[in-house]
Design a protein around this motif. Structure first.
Motif, PDB file in Angstrom:
ATOM      1  N   ALA A 148       0.401 -35.518   2.338  1.00 27.87           N
ATOM      2  CA  ALA A 148      -0.521 -36.310   1.528  1.00 27.87           C
ATOM      3  C   ALA A 148      -0.016 -37.740   1.391  1.00 27.87           C
ATOM      4  O   ALA A 148      -0.795 -38.686   1.402  1.00 27.87           O
ATOM      5  CB  ALA A 148      -0.706 -35.676   0.165  1.00 27.87           C
ATOM      6  N   ALA A 149       1.288 -37.896   1.265  1.00 20.72           N
ATOM      7  CA  ALA A 149       1.853 -39.231   1.108  1.00 20.72           C
ATOM      8  C   ALA A 149       1.667 -40.074   2.363  1.00 20.72           C
ATOM      9  O   ALA A 149       1.514 -41.283   2.284  1.00 20.72           O
ATOM     10  CB  ALA A 149       3.323 -39.129   0.747  1.00 20.72           C
ATOM     11  N   SER A 150       1.661 -39.429   3.515  1.00 20.10           N
ATOM     12  CA  SER A 150       1.472 -40.198   4.741  1.00 20.10           C
ATOM     13  C   SER A 150       0.051 -40.696   4.878  1.00 20.10           C
ATOM     14  O   SER A 150      -0.208 -41.685   5.550  1.00 20.10           O
ATOM     15  CB  SER A 150       1.857 -39.365   5.969  1.00 20.10           C
ATOM     16  OG  SER A 150       0.904 -38.331   6.162  1.00 20.10           O
ATOM     17  N   ALA A 151      -0.915 -40.018   4.242  1.00 24.43           N
ATOM     18  CA  ALA A 151      -2.325 -40.409   4.229  1.00 24.43           C
ATOM     19  C   ALA A 151      -2.854 -40.664   5.635  1.00 24.43           C
ATOM     20  O   ALA A 151      -3.494 -41.654   5.911  1.00 24.43           O
ATOM     21  CB  ALA A 151      -2.531 -41.619   3.335  1.00 24.43           C
ATOM     22  N   SER A 152      -2.582 -39.761   6.524  1.00 28.05           N
ATOM     23  CA  SER A 152      -3.023 -39.893   7.901  1.00 28.05           C
ATOM     24  C   SER A 152      -4.515 -39.642   8.031  1.00 28.05           C
ATOM     25  O   SER A 152      -5.044 -38.697   7.463  1.00 28.05           O
ATOM     26  CB  SER A 152      -2.265 -38.896   8.775  1.00 28.05           C
ATOM     27  OG  SER A 152      -2.816 -38.856  10.065  1.00 28.05           O
ATOM     28  N   LEU A 153      -5.198 -40.499   8.770  1.00 27.69           N
ATOM     29  CA  LEU A 153      -6.624 -40.292   9.009  1.00 27.69           C
ATOM     30  C   LEU A 153      -6.870 -39.143   9.974  1.00 27.69           C
ATOM     31  O   LEU A 153      -8.008 -38.799  10.233  1.00 27.69           O
ATOM     32  CB  LEU A 153      -7.273 -41.577   9.528  1.00 27.69           C
ATOM     33  CG  LEU A 153      -7.505 -42.654   8.475  1.00 27.69           C
ATOM     34  CD1 LEU A 153      -8.073 -43.898   9.113  1.00 27.69           C
ATOM     35  CD2 LEU A 153      -8.397 -42.172   7.361  1.00 27.69           C
ATOM     36  N   ALA A 154      -5.812 -38.530  10.498  1.00 29.08           N
ATOM     37  CA  ALA A 154      -5.975 -37.360  11.357  1.00 29.08           C
ATOM     38  C   ALA A 154      -6.309 -36.124  10.521  1.00 29.08           C
ATOM     39  O   ALA A 154      -6.735 -35.115  11.058  1.00 29.08           O
ATOM     40  CB  ALA A 154      -4.706 -37.113  12.165  1.00 29.08           C
ATOM     41  N   ASP A 155      -6.142 -36.208   9.210  1.00 31.65           N
ATOM     42  CA  ASP A 155      -6.482 -35.115   8.305  1.00 31.65           C
ATOM     43  C   ASP A 155      -8.006 -35.002   8.228  1.00 31.65           C
ATOM     44  O   ASP A 155      -8.680 -35.961   7.855  1.00 31.65           O
ATOM     45  CB  ASP A 155      -5.893 -35.413   6.929  1.00 31.65           C
ATOM     46  CG  ASP A 155      -6.216 -34.351   5.912  1.00 31.65           C
ATOM     47  OD1 ASP A 155      -6.728 -33.280   6.287  1.00 31.65           O
ATOM     48  OD2 ASP A 155      -5.948 -34.593   4.718  1.00 31.65           O
ATOM     49  N   PRO A 156      -8.575 -33.866   8.595  1.00 26.13           N
ATOM     50  CA  PRO A 156     -10.040 -33.720   8.621  1.00 26.13           C
ATOM     51  C   PRO A 156     -10.713 -34.007   7.276  1.00 26.13           C
ATOM     52  O   PRO A 156     -11.759 -34.643   7.235  1.00 26.13           O
ATOM     53  CB  PRO A 156     -10.256 -32.268   9.032  1.00 26.13           C
ATOM     54  CG  PRO A 156      -9.007 -31.851   9.703  1.00 26.13           C
ATOM     55  CD  PRO A 156      -7.911 -32.654   9.064  1.00 26.13           C
ATOM     56  N   GLU A 157     -10.121 -33.560   6.183  1.00 25.04           N
ATOM     57  CA  GLU A 157     -10.724 -33.803   4.868  1.00 25.04           C
ATOM     58  C   GLU A 157     -10.787 -35.295   4.562  1.00 25.04           C
ATOM     59  O   GLU A 157     -11.805 -35.813   4.105  1.00 25.04           O
ATOM     60  CB  GLU A 157      -9.937 -33.083   3.776  1.00 25.04           C
ATOM     61  CG  GLU A 157     -10.553 -33.248   2.402  1.00 25.04           C
ATOM     62  CD  GLU A 157      -9.737 -32.570   1.308  1.00 25.04           C
ATOM     63  OE1 GLU A 157     -10.111 -32.736   0.143  1.00 25.04           O
ATOM     64  OE2 GLU A 157      -8.742 -31.886   1.618  1.00 25.04           O
ATOM     65  N   LEU A 158      -9.699 -35.992   4.834  1.00 23.66           N
ATOM     66  CA  LEU A 158      -9.654 -37.434   4.591  1.00 23.66           C
ATOM     67  C   LEU A 158     -10.616 -38.170   5.525  1.00 23.66           C
ATOM     68  O   LEU A 158     -11.279 -39.123   5.116  1.00 23.66           O
ATOM     69  CB  LEU A 158      -8.232 -37.963   4.775  1.00 23.66           C
ATOM     70  CG  LEU A 158      -8.019 -39.436   4.447  1.00 23.66           C
ATOM     71  CD1 LEU A 158      -8.395 -39.731   2.998  1.00 23.66           C
ATOM     72  CD2 LEU A 158      -6.581 -39.823   4.704  1.00 23.66           C
ATOM     73  N   LEU A 159     -10.705 -37.703   6.753  1.00 26.92           N
ATOM     74  CA  LEU A 159     -11.621 -38.329   7.705  1.00 26.92           C
ATOM     75  C   LEU A 159     -13.076 -38.170   7.263  1.00 26.92           C
ATOM     76  O   LEU A 159     -13.868 -39.107   7.367  1.00 26.92           O
ATOM     77  CB  LEU A 159     -11.419 -37.742   9.101  1.00 26.92           C
ATOM     78  CG  LEU A 159     -12.162 -38.436  10.236  1.00 26.92           C
ATOM     79  CD1 LEU A 159     -11.810 -39.909  10.299  1.00 26.92           C
ATOM     80  CD2 LEU A 159     -11.830 -37.766  11.549  1.00 26.92           C
ATOM     81  N   TRP A 160     -13.442 -36.994   6.742  1.00 24.31           N
ATOM     82  CA  TRP A 160     -14.800 -36.790   6.237  1.00 24.31           C
ATOM     83  C   TRP A 160     -15.078 -37.691   5.036  1.00 24.31           C
ATOM     84  O   TRP A 160     -16.169 -38.268   4.916  1.00 24.31           O
ATOM     85  CB  TRP A 160     -15.030 -35.330   5.857  1.00 24.31           C
ATOM     86  CG  TRP A 160     -15.398 -34.479   7.022  1.00 24.31           C
ATOM     87  CD1 TRP A 160     -14.655 -33.479   7.566  1.00 24.31           C
ATOM     88  CD2 TRP A 160     -16.590 -34.547   7.808  1.00 24.31           C
ATOM     89  NE1 TRP A 160     -15.308 -32.924   8.640  1.00 24.31           N
ATOM     90  CE2 TRP A 160     -16.503 -33.564   8.809  1.00 24.31           C
ATOM     91  CE3 TRP A 160     -17.718 -35.352   7.768  1.00 24.31           C
ATOM     92  CZ2 TRP A 160     -17.498 -33.360   9.752  1.00 24.31           C
ATOM     93  CZ3 TRP A 160     -18.714 -35.152   8.707  1.00 24.31           C
ATOM     94  CH2 TRP A 160     -18.602 -34.164   9.686  1.00 24.31           C
ATOM     95  N   LEU A 161     -14.115 -37.818   4.144  1.00 27.44           N
ATOM     96  CA  LEU A 161     -14.292 -38.695   2.980  1.00 27.44           C
ATOM     97  C   LEU A 161     -14.451 -40.153   3.413  1.00 27.44           C
ATOM     98  O   LEU A 161     -15.304 -40.879   2.891  1.00 27.44           O
ATOM     99  CB  LEU A 161     -13.107 -38.553   2.020  1.00 27.44           C
ATOM    100  CG  LEU A 161     -13.043 -37.257   1.235  1.00 27.44           C
ATOM    101  CD1 LEU A 161     -11.708 -37.145   0.494  1.00 27.44           C
ATOM    102  CD2 LEU A 161     -14.205 -37.149   0.269  1.00 27.44           C
TER     103      LEU A 161
END
Length: 86
Positions: free
Chosen positions: A7-20
């Motif tokens: 979570a700290a890295s906040a990578s846009l490769a994370d699907p949830e973060l990418l959808w948001l």
């Protein structure tokens, strides 16, 4: 949620973060052009000849506003992700 290294890295490769981020960008991108949002069309139609705003003039201003709001909103989203809030 707990704050983890992922979570700290906040990578846009994370699907949830990418959808948001996609939902955020799609919402704010309506300010880019006259036809990007129904509200833009309604206001310009009601203004009629009192507002001499063409497509390209609107887009020049809309590009600046959209870029600024997207940058701030994405920074907030990434900060919330890094803190484990999202």
């Amino acid at each position: 949620r707990r704050c983890s290294a992922r979570a700290a890295s906040a990578s846009l490769a994370d699907p949830e973060l990418l959808w948001l981020a996609t939902a955020l960008a799609a919402t704010l991108a309506g300010n880019l052009t006259v036809i990007g949002s129904v509200a833009n069309v309604i206001v310009l139609e009601l203004a009629g000849s009192r507002a001499n705003v063409g497509f390209w003039k609107f887009m020049r201003i809309g590009a600046a506003v959209t870029s600024a709001t997207l940058a701030v909103a994405l920074a907030i989203l990434l900060a919330e992700r890094a803190l484990g809030l999202v």
